[in-house]
Design a protein around this motif. Structure first.
Motif, PDB file in Angstrom:
ATOM      1  N   PRO A 135       0.796  -1.236   0.000  1.00 25.09           N
ATOM      2  CA  PRO A 135       0.000   0.000   0.000  1.00 25.09           C
ATOM      3  C   PRO A 135       0.829   1.287   0.000  1.00 25.09           C
ATOM      4  CG  PRO A 135       0.219  -0.774   2.227  1.00 25.09           C
ATOM      5  CD  PRO A 135       1.000  -1.739   1.376  1.00 25.09           C
ATOM      6  N   ASN A 136       2.122   1.180  -0.233  1.00 25.31           N
ATOM      7  CA  ASN A 136       2.978   2.361  -0.144  1.00 25.31           C
ATOM      8  C   ASN A 136       3.805   2.509  -1.424  1.00 25.31           C
ATOM      9  OD1 ASN A 136       4.425   4.563   0.767  1.00 25.31           O
ATOM     10  ND2 ASN A 136       5.910   3.318   1.891  1.00 25.31           N
ATOM     11  N   PHE A 137       3.277   3.269  -2.361  1.00 27.21           N
ATOM     12  CA  PHE A 137       4.010   3.558  -3.586  1.00 27.21           C
ATOM     13  C   PHE A 137       4.830   4.828  -3.340  1.00 27.21           C
ATOM     14  CE2 PHE A 137       0.392   1.042  -4.899  1.00 27.21           C
ATOM     15  CZ  PHE A 137       0.944   0.131  -5.776  1.00 27.21           C
ATOM     16  N   ALA A 138       5.913   4.655  -2.594  1.00 28.27           N
ATOM     17  CA  ALA A 138       6.703   5.798  -2.142  1.00 28.27           C
ATOM     18  C   ALA A 138       7.351   6.548  -3.294  1.00 28.27           C
ATOM     19  CB  ALA A 138       7.767   5.330  -1.152  1.00 28.27           C
ATOM     20  N   GLN A 139       7.655   5.867  -4.375  1.00 29.98           N
ATOM     21  CA  GLN A 139       8.357   6.505  -5.490  1.00 29.98           C
ATOM     22  C   GLN A 139       7.421   7.160  -6.494  1.00 29.98           C
ATOM     23  OE1 GLN A 139      11.289   3.851  -7.261  1.00 29.98           O
ATOM     24  NE2 GLN A 139      11.432   2.702  -5.351  1.00 29.98           N
ATOM     25  N   THR A 140       6.237   6.579  -6.682  1.00 30.08           N
ATOM     26  CA  THR A 140       5.355   7.077  -7.742  1.00 30.08           C
ATOM     27  C   THR A 140       4.011   7.565  -7.230  1.00 30.08           C
ATOM     28  OG1 THR A 140       4.502   4.830  -8.124  1.00 30.08           O
ATOM     29  CG2 THR A 140       6.397   5.549  -9.449  1.00 30.08           C
ATOM     30  N   GLY A 141       3.681   7.298  -5.973  1.00 30.83           N
ATOM     31  CA  GLY A 141       2.374   7.694  -5.453  1.00 30.83           C
ATOM     32  C   GLY A 141       2.244   9.199  -5.312  1.00 30.83           C
ATOM     33  N   ASP A 142       1.013   9.677  -5.428  1.00 31.16           N
ATOM     34  CA  ASP A 142       0.789  11.115  -5.291  1.00 31.16           C
ATOM     35  C   ASP A 142      -0.425  11.443  -4.429  1.00 31.16           C
ATOM     36  OD1 ASP A 142      -1.078  10.156  -7.037  1.00 31.16           O
ATOM     37  OD2 ASP A 142      -0.473  11.398  -8.747  1.00 31.16           O
ATOM     38  N   VAL A 143      -0.971  10.447  -3.723  1.00 31.65           N
ATOM     39  CA  VAL A 143      -2.080  10.685  -2.796  1.00 31.65           C
ATOM     40  C   VAL A 143      -1.726  10.028  -1.472  1.00 31.65           C
ATOM     41  CG1 VAL A 143      -4.533  10.443  -2.328  1.00 31.65           C
ATOM     42  CG2 VAL A 143      -3.745  10.728  -4.691  1.00 31.65           C
ATOM     43  N   ASP A 144      -1.508  10.845  -0.463  1.00 32.48           N
ATOM     44  CA  ASP A 144      -1.114  10.374   0.864  1.00 32.48           C
ATOM     45  C   ASP A 144      -2.369  10.285   1.722  1.00 32.48           C
ATOM     46  OD1 ASP A 144       0.361   9.636   3.048  1.00 32.48           O
ATOM     47  OD2 ASP A 144       0.945  11.678   3.568  1.00 32.48           O
ATOM     48  N   ILE A 145      -2.692   9.080   2.226  1.00 35.42           N
ATOM     49  CA  ILE A 145      -3.908   8.851   3.001  1.00 35.42           C
ATOM     50  C   ILE A 145      -3.529   8.273   4.349  1.00 35.42           C
ATOM     51  CG2 ILE A 145      -6.100   7.606   3.115  1.00 35.42           C
ATOM     52  CD1 ILE A 145      -6.110   7.557   0.058  1.00 35.42           C
ATOM     53  N   VAL A 146      -4.058   8.878   5.415  1.00 29.54           N
ATOM     54  CA  VAL A 146      -3.774   8.429   6.777  1.00 29.54           C
ATOM     55  C   VAL A 146      -5.081   8.024   7.443  1.00 29.54           C
ATOM     56  CG1 VAL A 146      -2.788   9.025   9.013  1.00 29.54           C
ATOM     57  CG2 VAL A 146      -1.800   9.978   6.917  1.00 29.54           C
ATOM     58  N   ILE A 147      -5.134   6.791   7.942  1.00 27.43           N
ATOM     59  CA  ILE A 147      -6.311   6.276   8.654  1.00 27.43           C
ATOM     60  C   ILE A 147      -5.920   6.065  10.102  1.00 27.43           C
ATOM     61  CG2 ILE A 147      -8.079   4.489   8.724  1.00 27.43           C
ATOM     62  CD1 ILE A 147      -8.073   6.007   6.126  1.00 27.43           C
ATOM     63  N   ASN A 148      -6.482   6.857  11.000  1.00 28.76           N
ATOM     64  CA  ASN A 148      -6.244   6.716  12.430  1.00 28.76           C
ATOM     65  C   ASN A 148      -7.495   6.161  13.089  1.00 28.76           C
ATOM     66  OD1 ASN A 148      -3.515   7.846  13.005  1.00 28.76           O
ATOM     67  ND2 ASN A 148      -4.402   9.641  11.989  1.00 28.76           N
ATOM     68  N   ALA A 149      -7.394   4.961  13.663  1.00 30.09           N
ATOM     69  CA  ALA A 149      -8.536   4.342  14.324  1.00 30.09           C
ATOM     70  C   ALA A 149      -8.030   3.237  15.241  1.00 30.09           C
ATOM     71  CB  ALA A 149      -9.510   3.774  13.293  1.00 30.09           C
ATOM     72  N   ASP A 150      -8.749   3.062  16.341  1.00 25.27           N
ATOM     73  CA  ASP A 150      -8.439   1.987  17.277  1.00 25.27           C
ATOM     74  C   ASP A 150      -6.992   2.057  17.760  1.00 25.27           C
ATOM     75  OD1 ASP A 150      -9.080  -0.257  18.780  1.00 25.27           O
ATOM     76  OD2 ASP A 150      -8.386  -1.644  17.239  1.00 25.27           O
ATOM     77  N   GLY A 151      -6.480   3.280  17.927  1.00 25.73           N
ATOM     78  CA  GLY A 151      -5.121   3.448  18.394  1.00 25.73           C
ATOM     79  C   GLY A 151      -4.070   3.050  17.372  1.00 25.73           C
ATOM     80  N   ARG A 195      -2.801   3.678   9.887  1.00 26.52           N
ATOM     81  CA  ARG A 195      -2.506   3.040   8.612  1.00 26.52           C
ATOM     82  C   ARG A 195      -2.269   4.141   7.583  1.00 26.52           C
ATOM     83  NH1 ARG A 195      -4.347  -2.314   8.052  1.00 26.52           N
ATOM     84  NH2 ARG A 195      -4.022  -3.337  10.055  1.00 26.52           N
ATOM     85  N   ARG A 196      -1.169   4.019   6.869  1.00 24.91           N
ATOM     86  CA  ARG A 196      -0.827   5.053   5.899  1.00 24.91           C
ATOM     87  C   ARG A 196      -0.729   4.425   4.512  1.00 24.91           C
ATOM     88  NH1 ARG A 196       2.192  10.179   7.830  1.00 24.91           N
ATOM     89  NH2 ARG A 196       1.776  11.572   6.069  1.00 24.91           N
ATOM     90  N   TYR A 197      -1.274   5.127   3.558  1.00 27.41           N
ATOM     91  CA  TYR A 197      -1.271   4.668   2.174  1.00 27.41           C
ATOM     92  C   TYR A 197      -0.721   5.786   1.293  1.00 27.41           C
ATOM     93  CZ  TYR A 197      -4.608   1.205   3.935  1.00 27.41           C
ATOM     94  OH  TYR A 197      -5.221   0.200   4.647  1.00 27.41           O
ATOM     95  N   MET A 198       0.189   5.433   0.414  1.00 28.07           N
ATOM     96  CA  MET A 198       0.634   6.356  -0.627  1.00 28.07           C
ATOM     97  C   MET A 198       0.183   5.735  -1.952  1.00 28.07           C
ATOM     98  SD  MET A 198       1.966   9.172  -1.598  1.00 28.07           S
ATOM     99  CE  MET A 198       2.987   9.862  -0.274  1.00 28.07           C
ATOM    100  N   LEU A 199      -0.878   6.276  -2.496  1.00 28.55           N
ATOM    101  CA  LEU A 199      -1.516   5.688  -3.660  1.00 28.55           C
ATOM    102  C   LEU A 199      -1.465   6.640  -4.845  1.00 28.55           C
ATOM    103  CD1 LEU A 199      -4.605   4.186  -1.783  1.00 28.55           C
ATOM    104  CD2 LEU A 199      -2.410   3.085  -2.266  1.00 28.55           C
ATOM    105  N   ARG A 222      -3.198  15.170   0.152  1.00 31.65           N
ATOM    106  CA  ARG A 222      -3.167  14.537   1.471  1.00 31.65           C
ATOM    107  C   ARG A 222      -4.589  14.406   2.018  1.00 31.65           C
ATOM    108  NH1 ARG A 222       2.149  14.450   2.725  1.00 31.65           N
ATOM    109  NH2 ARG A 222       3.465  16.149   1.952  1.00 31.65           N
ATOM    110  N   TYR A 223      -4.894  13.212   2.563  1.00 35.41           N
ATOM    111  CA  TYR A 223      -6.200  12.953   3.164  1.00 35.41           C
ATOM    112  C   TYR A 223      -6.004  12.336   4.543  1.00 35.41           C
ATOM    113  CZ  TYR A 223      -8.685  13.719  -1.262  1.00 35.41           C
ATOM    114  OH  TYR A 223      -9.209  14.273  -2.392  1.00 35.41           O
ATOM    115  N   GLU A 224      -6.855  12.759   5.486  1.00 32.10           N
ATOM    116  CA  GLU A 224      -6.868  12.150   6.815  1.00 32.10           C
ATOM    117  C   GLU A 224      -8.292  11.810   7.185  1.00 32.10           C
ATOM    118  OE1 GLU A 224      -5.047  14.518   9.798  1.00 32.10           O
ATOM    119  OE2 GLU A 224      -3.059  14.517   8.862  1.00 32.10           O
TER     120      GLU A 224
END
Length: 498
Positions: A49-65, A68-72, A139-141
């Protein structure tokens, strides 16, 4: 919106940018050992879930302590979700850029009057704070809001340079998320949990950790976008139903039902016989789920049960499904009612004829007429509610042969369709004939039974259309006890989403 990919545990290369495919494949197959003399040759991960080199949408999911981070990739997200298509559109980015540069500060710039479209696009990109290292980053949270009962949703964030040179998240001054699609099914439902028509499903759902479910649902959503199979229960069908319903709810929020629905359909259909039994237990719930998933098989199976039991399921469906779904149900209920009325009318008009083709009467065929009279009396009593109870008398047991409890229409027509000893069996006919001692000979009884068999054969042909079943459920093996008809046929034009 793209068509739904074929189920697979491996991502399809056709759905990934060329740079993603080549880099991720090369990374997995040709790992270069680290150099201990000239630094490290380690390259950042570039696969789901982490396309660090080519991704351009950073998504952060904070839940249940957990976080989860996605670079899509914007390309993949916009192809699968109307929400991301609107949120990362050029107009939306320009609006955020204008809002960001509306205050006083070093980043403020004014566009020249008469700029062409290309210049405006480049300016929007260059001034948008998410642009880093030559890449334009969205960026999305997950925003939990201020109310506990709110459904958390992703909101777009911006990075704002601080006085220390770092970055901090700050919501843009313009509305920070696009309006959800107005046509979404759940937008017209006050509470999607009304799908749970059984208490054990509701209890099972409440026993789950909601925050953990959110993490699972978002992960499954993004997995489907990248053509991975979602992680859903394959053993417990009740648990699988809950997970599928939750994932469909999320997909509806992000306008992604067209992509997620076929995956849910494929997953549930793998349960086969167990699925048909569950649908028979909770038809309103699966009707809604089938509608959301655009599953013709699940929707049709549930609809046959709903129509057969109507109006018993109306309280769970009215005001919770779109009008076009209710319209289909009510049309099918009317069709079934008309079919039953026509069959009942034919049954009550059923008659026998003599060798000359004359209708049977007490004068030209007394015993035949008695057989017809007994059949019509039985039919009337099994389709009419019993009269109010009367005080018992010593002679109340004499006419026990004529006392029948009303049965459901489904049970009645199945009895008529079976014939034989399923109703008016030999013992009952024998008791009836013995009411007239002068006619109670063995010969008379055989003739009477033969005429009754003839009547039952005619009745069986009349009710044949009503005894058809358009269910996948095996009524002989698993459908015992169904007190309603399952002869509702669902044609291609009956699906409300077509």
């Amino acid at each position: 919106m793209v068509s739904h990919p074929q189920p697979s545990d491996q991502p399809s290369l056709a759905h990934r940018p060329a740079s993603v495919t080549s880099r991720s494949t090369g990374t997995r197959r040709h790992r270069t050992p680290r150099s201990h003399t000239g630094g490290s040759s380690y390259r950042p991960q570039n696969e789901f879930p982490n396309f660090a080199q080519t991704g351009d949408v950073d998504i952060v999911i904070n839940a249940d302590g957990q976080e989860r981070r996605y670079m899509l990739h914007r390309l993949i997200l916009t192809q699968n979700s109307g929400f991301f298509e609107a949120g990362t559109s050029e107009d939306w980015s320009k609006a955020q850029s204008r809002g960001q540069n509306s205050g006083v500060g070093p980043g403020n710039t004014l566009g020249s009057i008469g700029e062409d479209e290309e210049t405006g696009r480049e300016q929007a990109r260059s001034t948008y704070p998410g642009a880093q290292g030559g890449r334009f980053i969205w960026r999305y949270e997950l925003d939990w809001g201020n109310k506990e009962d709110e459904v958390p949703m992703l909101v777009q964030k911006q990075t704002q340079p601080t006085m220390f040179g770092g970055d901090q998240y700050r919501p843009p001054p313009v509305p920070n998320k696009p309006a959800p699609p107005s046509h979404g099914f759940l937008k017209s439902m006050s509470n999607f949990s009304a799908m749970q028509s059984a208490s054990h499903i509701a209890k099972s759902n409440s026993a789950h950790n909601t925050d953990s479910d959110i993490i699972r649902d978002y992960d499954n959503l993004f997995r489907i976008f990248y053509n991975y199979a979602p992680s859903l229960d394959t053993v417990n069908i009740a648990e699988s139903y809950i997970q599928c319903k939750s994932l469909l709810t999320l997909a509806d929020m992000y306008d992604a039902l067209e992509v997620v629905g076929p995956r849910i359909d494929h997953h549930l259909l793998q349960f086969q016989g167990r699925l048909w039994k569950q649908i028979a237990k909770y038809p309103p719930s699966y009707l809604k789920l089938g509608y959301l998933a655009r599953s013709k098989v699940i929707f049709a199976e549930a609809l046959v049960h709903v129509v057969g039991q109507w109006p018993s399921g109306s309280s769970q469906l009215r005001h919770t499904v779109p009008p076009d779904v209710l319209e289909v149900i009510e049309d099918k209920v009317d069709d079934l009612h008309d079919l039953k009325m026509r069959a009942e009318a034919k049954l009550f008009r059923l008659t026998l004829t003599t060798a000359r083709g004359e209708r049977i009467t007490p004068t030209n065929g007394y015993m035949d007429w008695l057989a017809l009279s007994l059949f019509r009396q039985w039919l009337a009593e099994t389709t009419t509610p019993p009269p109010p109870p009367v005080p018992k008398t010593p002679d109340s047991g004499r006419n026990r042969h004529a006392q029948h409890l009303p049965v459901s229409s489904g049970t009645l027509f199945r009895m008529l369709g079976t014939g034989g000893s399923s109703y008016l069996a030999r013992d009952e006919l024998k008791r009836f004939v013995k009411l007239r001692p002068e006619d109670s000979s063995r010969d008379t009884l055989k003739k009477f039974e033969k005429k009754m068999d003839e009547i039952k054969a005619l009745a069986r042909e009349i009710v044949r259309p009503l005894n058809k079943s358009y269910l996948e459920l095996d009524l002989v093996r698993d459908g015992g006890g169904l007190g309603y008809l399952t002869c509702t046929r669902i044609d291609e034009g009956d699906y409300p989403w077509d």
